[in-house]
Design an enzyme around this catalytic site. Structure first.
Site, PDB file in Angstrom:
ATOM      1  N   TYR A  90      34.379  79.597  93.468  1.00 28.61           N
ATOM      2  CA  TYR A  90      32.702  80.008  93.412  1.00 28.61           C
ATOM      3  C   TYR A  90      32.919  81.843  93.552  1.00 28.61           C
ATOM      4  O   TYR A  90      34.155  82.492  94.145  1.00 28.61           O
ATOM      5  CB  TYR A  90      32.338  79.769  94.840  1.00 28.61           C
ATOM      6  CG  TYR A  90      31.885  78.280  95.065  1.00 28.61           C
ATOM      7  CD1 TYR A  90      31.715  77.549  93.630  1.00 28.61           C
ATOM      8  CD2 TYR A  90      31.474  77.568  96.176  1.00 28.61           C
ATOM      9  CE1 TYR A  90      31.279  76.280  93.642  1.00 28.61           C
ATOM     10  CE2 TYR A  90      31.003  76.272  96.063  1.00 28.61           C
ATOM     11  CZ  TYR A  90      30.847  75.773  94.911  1.00 28.61           C
ATOM     12  OH  TYR A  90      30.446  74.434  95.054  1.00 28.61           O
ATOM     13  N   ARG A 127      36.542  68.356  90.267  1.00 27.10           N
ATOM     14  CA  ARG A 127      36.403  67.512  89.018  1.00 27.10           C
ATOM     15  C   ARG A 127      37.471  66.617  88.771  1.00 27.10           C
ATOM     16  O   ARG A 127      38.426  66.793  88.782  1.00 27.10           O
ATOM     17  CB  ARG A 127      36.072  68.710  87.759  1.00 27.10           C
ATOM     18  CG  ARG A 127      34.800  69.556  88.003  1.00 27.10           C
ATOM     19  CD  ARG A 127      33.558  69.136  87.821  1.00 27.10           C
ATOM     20  NE  ARG A 127      32.152  69.947  87.859  1.00 27.10           N
ATOM     21  CZ  ARG A 127      31.210  69.688  87.444  1.00 27.10           C
ATOM     22  NH1 ARG A 127      30.843  68.432  87.092  1.00 27.10           N
ATOM     23  NH2 ARG A 127      30.099  70.423  87.464  1.00 27.10           N
ATOM     24  N   SER A 166      34.816  65.293  94.364  1.00 26.56           N
ATOM     25  CA  SER A 166      33.361  65.830  93.968  1.00 26.56           C
ATOM     26  C   SER A 166      33.087  65.431  92.509  1.00 26.56           C
ATOM     27  O   SER A 166      34.236  65.711  91.579  1.00 26.56           O
ATOM     28  CB  SER A 166      33.354  67.374  94.100  1.00 26.56           C
ATOM     29  OG  SER A 166      32.155  68.177  93.685  1.00 26.56           O
ATOM     30  N   ASN A 167      32.265  65.106  92.016  1.00 23.14           N
ATOM     31  CA  ASN A 167      31.809  64.605  90.609  1.00 23.14           C
ATOM     32  C   ASN A 167      32.558  63.814  90.015  1.00 23.14           C
ATOM     33  O   ASN A 167      32.672  63.443  88.935  1.00 23.14           O
ATOM     34  CB  ASN A 167      31.832  65.988  89.797  1.00 23.14           C
ATOM     35  CG  ASN A 167      31.076  67.292  90.233  1.00 23.14           C
ATOM     36  OD1 ASN A 167      29.773  67.026  90.318  1.00 23.14           O
ATOM     37  ND2 ASN A 167      31.971  68.452  90.457  1.00 23.14           N
ATOM     38  N   GLN A 175      31.006  64.413  96.306  1.00 20.78           N
ATOM     39  CA  GLN A 175      29.946  65.290  96.166  1.00 20.78           C
ATOM     40  C   GLN A 175      29.400  65.377  94.854  1.00 20.78           C
ATOM     41  O   GLN A 175      30.076  65.802  93.711  1.00 20.78           O
ATOM     42  CB  GLN A 175      30.364  66.709  96.633  1.00 20.78           C
ATOM     43  CG  GLN A 175      29.315  67.876  96.784  1.00 20.78           C
ATOM     44  CD  GLN A 175      29.434  69.088  97.404  1.00 20.78           C
ATOM     45  OE1 GLN A 175      29.171  70.173  96.554  1.00 20.78           O
ATOM     46  NE2 GLN A 175      30.263  69.299  98.435  1.00 20.78           N
ATOM     47  N   LEU A 229      17.585  70.648  94.958  1.00 21.03           N
ATOM     48  CA  LEU A 229      16.361  71.196  94.445  1.00 21.03           C
ATOM     49  C   LEU A 229      16.476  71.491  92.933  1.00 21.03           C
ATOM     50  O   LEU A 229      15.630  71.867  92.272  1.00 21.03           O
ATOM     51  CB  LEU A 229      16.152  72.474  94.989  1.00 21.03           C
ATOM     52  CG  LEU A 229      15.980  72.548  96.732  1.00 21.03           C
ATOM     53  CD1 LEU A 229      15.581  73.970  97.317  1.00 21.03           C
ATOM     54  CD2 LEU A 229      14.912  71.304  97.019  1.00 21.03           C
ATOM     55  N   ASN A 276      20.791  82.657  99.229  1.00 14.50           N
ATOM     56  CA  ASN A 276      21.035  84.147 100.025  1.00 14.50           C
ATOM     57  C   ASN A 276      20.004  84.691 100.684  1.00 14.50           C
ATOM     58  O   ASN A 276      20.084  85.773 101.432  1.00 14.50           O
ATOM     59  CB  ASN A 276      21.531  85.027  98.701  1.00 14.50           C
ATOM     60  CG  ASN A 276      23.075  84.827  98.388  1.00 14.50           C
ATOM     61  OD1 ASN A 276      23.824  84.656  99.196  1.00 14.50           O
ATOM     62  ND2 ASN A 276      23.326  85.018  96.997  1.00 14.50           N
TER      63      ASN A 276
END
Length: 296
Positions: free
Chosen positions: A53, A129, A158-159, A180, A212, A262
């Site tokens: 990230y 991944r 994750s994934n 996740q 979202l 944020n």
């Protein structure tokens, strides 16, 4: 706030995602601390990171805040991920973006994450991944060893698709306690392609990234879906986004949405999604609107 048990750890029902931490105009320790404290005030104690990230910078931004306010750490569960190698930041010398699930890379990533975040253990480590070159016995042994060492309390993925999960699990002693994956009103395929059913059958709670759907749900502005979400939100004193998250929370698979923003104002309203009790017909009404047709 309700909590979800993942084998050896508990997470808050909602998780704050830090993937955009480095995109903020203010990345100071004080501002990051304000975000954490706003979450904690709502009962959101779980925070989602990944080494990649912010081009391998977001974990350090969290670490600066924890160094400035060390008392926060004991109030938090910190989740992070590894295995994506992109030619930026600490991996700028990489010739091509790739995945690395070797024991050497996982151990180096964990040590870097611990140092960057100024912590002595990671509560939950995820393989970010699926790696086509994964040696499941090597990767599984590395994850087991990290748990035994105390550097990591629990592990997951994750994934991963169901067959990726079973492959890695077959090389491990510790249980993979979560996966996740992308889940939202827009990215709803997991409810019918076996992803959700596989984990629900095994009592493995799923974490949902981008609940979202990023800009895709925003693009629904002016549609029947957005109007209905707004109405549901308003009926409960909140907004459309809380209704979209409540749609995931309604599912019996105990889905844990990971929400990232944020904006301190938006962070302060994350938990309002828990105030919406969605009945079965409303759930299917929203599902029908996003599909554009009724169920068969």
């Amino acid at each position: 706030m309700d909590r979800i048990t993942l084998d050896t750890i508990d997470l808050s029902r909602l998780v704050y995602g830090m993937w955009r931490l480095g995109d903020d105009t203010d990345t100071s320790p004080k501002h990051v601390q304000a975000k954490i404290e706003s979450c904690l005030a709502q009962g959101i104690t779980s925070f989602d990171q990944a080494d990649i990230y912010g081009g391998y910078s977001a974990e350090a931004l969290l670490g600066h805040a924890l160094r400035a306010a060390p008392g926060l750490r004991n109030q938090m569960e910190i989740i992070t991920k590894c295995d994506i190698v992109a030619p930026v930041g600490r991996h700028a010398a990489a010739r091509v973006k790739h995945y690395d699930t070797s024991a050497a890379h996982i151990n180096a990533s964990v040590d870097a994450s611990l140092s960057d975040m100024a912590i002595d253990h990671i509560d939950l480590l995820l393989i970010h991944r699926p790696d086509p070159l994964m040696d499941h016995m090597e990767t599984g042994a590395a994850l087991d060893a990290l748990v035994a060492s105390g550097k990591v309390r629990a592990v997951g993925v994750s994934n991963f698709r169901p067959w990726d999960v079973t492959l890695l699990q077959s090389g491990m002693t510790n249980r993979l306690c979560t996966n996740q994956i992308e889940l939202s009103l827009v990215a709803h395929q997991g409810f019918t392609n076996s992803d959700v059913a596989f984990h629900q059958e095994r009592s493995i709670p799923l974490m949902a990234w981008s609940p979202l759907a990023g800009g895709r749900l925003l693009a629904e502005s002016g549609t029947q879906l957005r109007a209905r979400l707004a109405q549901i939100g308003a009926d409960h004193g909140t907004d459309w986004s809380a209704a979209a998250v409540a749609w995931l929370l309604r599912h019996p698979a105990r889905i844990i949405p990971v929400l990232g923003t944020n904006s301190l104002a938006r962070i302060g309203t994350i938990a309002t999604a828990l105030e919406i009790e969605m009945d079965r017909q409303t759930w299917f009404e929203l599902y029908t609107l996003i599909m554009g047709h009724e169920v068969a």
